[in-house]
Design an enzyme around this catalytic site. Sequence first.
Site, short mmCIF file in Angstrom:
data_model
loop_
_atom_site.label_atom_id
_atom_site.label_comp_id
_atom_site.label_asym_id
_atom_site.label_seq_id
_atom_site.Cartn_x
_atom_site.Cartn_y
_atom_site.Cartn_z
N ASP A 115 0.80 -1.24 0.00
CA ASP A 115 0.00 0.00 0.00
C ASP A 115 0.83 1.28 0.00
O ASP A 115 0.47 2.27 -0.64
CB ASP A 115 -1.02 0.00 1.15
CG ASP A 115 -0.38 -0.17 2.53
OD1 ASP A 115 0.85 -0.36 2.62
OD2 ASP A 115 -1.13 -0.13 3.52
N CYS A 180 5.42 -8.72 12.16
CA CYS A 180 6.28 -9.38 11.18
C CYS A 180 7.15 -10.45 11.83
O CYS A 180 7.77 -11.25 11.15
CB CYS A 180 7.18 -8.35 10.50
SG CYS A 180 8.49 -7.74 11.57
#
Length: 303
Positions: A115, A180
Amino acid sequence: MKRIGLDVGGHTITAGVVDFSRSPAKLLRSETVAAPSPRMAEPLVEAAAALVMRFAESGEECFAGMGLPGFVAKDRKTVARLTNYENCDGLALGDAVERRLAERGIRAKAAIENDANCAALGEGMAGEAVGMEDYVVLTLGTGVGAGIVSGGRLVRGAHGMAAECGHMALCGAELTGCGCGGAGHLEEAASADWLERRAKGAGLPADFKSLWQMRAAPEAEAIISPALEALARGIASITVTLDPEAVILSGGMSRADGLAEELAARAQKYLPEPFRPYFTLKTSSLSGEAAVIGAASLFRESL
Ligand SMILES: [Zn+2]
């Protein structure tokens, strides 16, 4: 062919039709809906297809570009990791959305991209970076993302994951909560989601806007100031690595009154003196439109 862009966030998804025959490109109409609940693969496919169908007519051929909050594999069809969505690792999201739309009579070609990379493409076509060949867009919102344009080209890296600046290890290894799996990351230090969690834990309003407005209060300042310092170190590190014409702030947090000025002042002390006269920090004037425009522009790379 109708070009539709989707900006998939952690809290909302915005989609719109973009007219690229104009210069700058123009978002003609758009719609924002709440992110699917639960934040998982199947609801995401359905939500993306349903949004495309708001703009595409039956039998019509269209392009749907999707900007995603996470890591995208180099094939630009497969998700590597969405930190705010579960069970999406390895999901061939572009293909899944194409199939879902085909079942409903829409002939669509779909592509996915990070994005923040979409926001960088959008700023170059219609925002603060029009005419620039070297710039960085830093998105401050649910997460912290970045998109880098160097020499007029989006930097993707060897595995498609370049510019993941939210995962720069600028903080200590005691920060272990980043989605992550890595430690010490800028995103955990400074994203709106993490700041709101800390505010809630301290009995303060759990939304960034309210927290920012009360930043003069010591208990709010104790949460905000370390985040601003981490962001300032990040911005300075990006600047010395890439020597951009400008760093452009985008995303919900970036619109907080006075944030850019505060970050610019804090970043100066981290910069080597030769960089300081050139250092330019801007705030996007496109609001949330940049990523939608950039996502829709992916058709150029998918032809
Ligand atoms: Zn991380």
